[in-house]
Scaffold this active site. Structure first.
Site, short mmCIF file in Angstrom:
data_model
loop_
_atom_site.label_atom_id
_atom_site.label_comp_id
_atom_site.label_asym_id
_atom_site.label_seq_id
_atom_site.Cartn_x
_atom_site.Cartn_y
_atom_site.Cartn_z
CD GLU A 139 -17.69 -49.85 -32.57
OE1 GLU A 139 -18.67 -49.34 -31.82
OE2 GLU A 139 -16.83 -50.01 -31.45
CD GLU A 199 -17.75 -49.61 -26.11
OE1 GLU A 199 -16.62 -50.01 -27.06
OE2 GLU A 199 -18.76 -48.67 -26.41
#
Length: 281
Positions: free
Chosen positions: A242, A148
Site C-alpha cells: 500500500e 488496522e
C-alpha cells in the site's frame, strides 16, 4: 502467501474506468488487487468481479475512513453514516467474491485529540456497539473484517497490535482479525516481528510498506525479521503493498503524501513485487 497491491498506488477515488489497471497489475507479478473503496457508487461491482477473474487476480477490499465515516463520533448522524458506509463495503466485498475487508474501521483517519477519560470511554463504547452489529453482517457473508492500527499522527484510538487485539476481544466476534501495516508498526511497535508474533492466529491481513511508504526493500524495515515472523505464526494470507498517489481524496491530509515516493508509481509497484517475491519465495 500471495502478493497484492492497493489501488491507492495509482488512483483516488477508484472507479470503473480504473479497471484498466488490472492487466498491468497482473503483468507485474501480483496475485491480488486490493480495491480501496472511497465511493461504492463509482464502481460497477459485477464488472469488477468479472474483470478481476478474467485477469486471474483475486480481490481484497479496504475502506477509506474520512471524517464523515466515524463510527465512534459523538455525532449520531456521523456514526450512522459510518455504519452505512462499512455495510455497503461489506456488501461489495461479498458481491465480488472476496472474503476480506480491511482498514481502520473504528474511527476517522486523522482524528487525533487529547480527550477526557470519560469521553474516550464513551467513544469506545459507540465503536464496540457498532462493530458488533457489523460483525453479524460480516459473519453472515463469510467476510473477515481486519482492524488496522494506525500511527499516533493518524489516530488516537488504536496504535498498537495489542490495542487491536483488546478491541477484538471486547467486541467478541470471530469476524474480526488484526491488520498489520509495517509503515504504521514501524512508528509504534518496538519490534514489528514481535508484534506479528503477538497477533499470532489473529493476524488476518498484512500490508508490506516501507518506512517512507516507498518501494518495499529500499528503506529501513527489518524485512527478514518480518518474513520469519510471518512464517513462524503460520500466516498464509495476503501480503499487500500500500502506497499512495499524491492527491488522494478521502484521507489526503492524514496520509500526507506530498512528494513522489519513487520515479513512478509503476516502478514502486513493480520493484516492490519483485522484492517481496524474492523475500517470501
Amino acid at each position: 502467501m500471495k502478493i497484492g497491491v492497493n489501488t491507492f498506488v495509482w488512483t483516488s477515488p477508484f472507479t470503473t474506468r480504473d479497471f484498466t489497471l488490472m492487466p498491468k497489475i497482473k503483468a507485474m507479478g501480483f496475485d491480488i488487487i486490493e480495491v480501496a473503496v472511497e465511493d461504492t457508487a463509482l464502481i460497477d461491482v459485477p464488472l469488477l468481479r468479472k474483470t478481476a477473474r478474467d485477469e486471474g487476480l483475486e480481490l481484497t477490499i479496504c475502506g477509506a475512513f474520512g471524517t464523515t465515516r466515524d463510527i465512534s463520533s459523538d455525532d449520531p448522524a456521523i456514526r450512522r453514516n459510518g455504519v452505512a458506509y462499512i455495510t455497503d463495503c461489506l456488501r461489495l466485498t461479498e458481491a465480488v467474491g472476496s472474503s476480506l475487508f480491511a482498514g481502520p474501521v473504528y474511527s476517522a483517519v486523522g482524528k487525533t485529540r487529547m480527550v477526557s477519560p470519560d469521553q474516550k470511554a464513551q467513544e469506545r463504547a459507540w465503536c464496540v456497539e457498532n462493530l458488533r452489529g457489523l460483525g453479524k453482517i460480516a459473519t453472515d457473508a463469510g467476510i473477515t473484517i481486519a482492524i488496522e492500527p494506525l500511527n499516533r499522527f493518524e489516530t488516537d484510538m488504536i496504535n498498537l497490535v495489542d490495542q487491536a487485539i483488546e478491541l477484538i476481544h471486547e467486541v467478541g466476534d470471530p469476524a474480526f482479525k488484526v491488520h498489520i501495516d509495517t509503515f504504521h508498526a514501524n512508528i509504534e511497535e518496538r519490534s514489528i516481528p514481535d508484534a506479528i508474533r503477538r497477533a499470532g492466529d489473529l493476524l488476518g491481513h498484512f500490508h508490506a510498506c516501507e518506512n517512507d511508504r516507498g518501494t518495499p526493500g529500499t528503506g529501513s524495515i527489518d524485512w527478514v525479521g518480518v518474513r520469519d515472523a510471518l512464517r513462524g505464526v503460520g500466516y498464509a494470507g495476503p501480503v499487500v503493498i500500500e502506497s499512495f498517489t499524491p492527491g488522494i481524496v478521502e484521507i489526503a491530509k492524514a496520509a500526507a503524501i506530498w512528494r513522489p515516493l519513487a520515479s513512478s508509481q509503476d516502478e514502486l509497484a513493480r520493484d516492490g513485487a519483485r522484492f517481496l517475491r524474492q523475500l517470501l519465495g
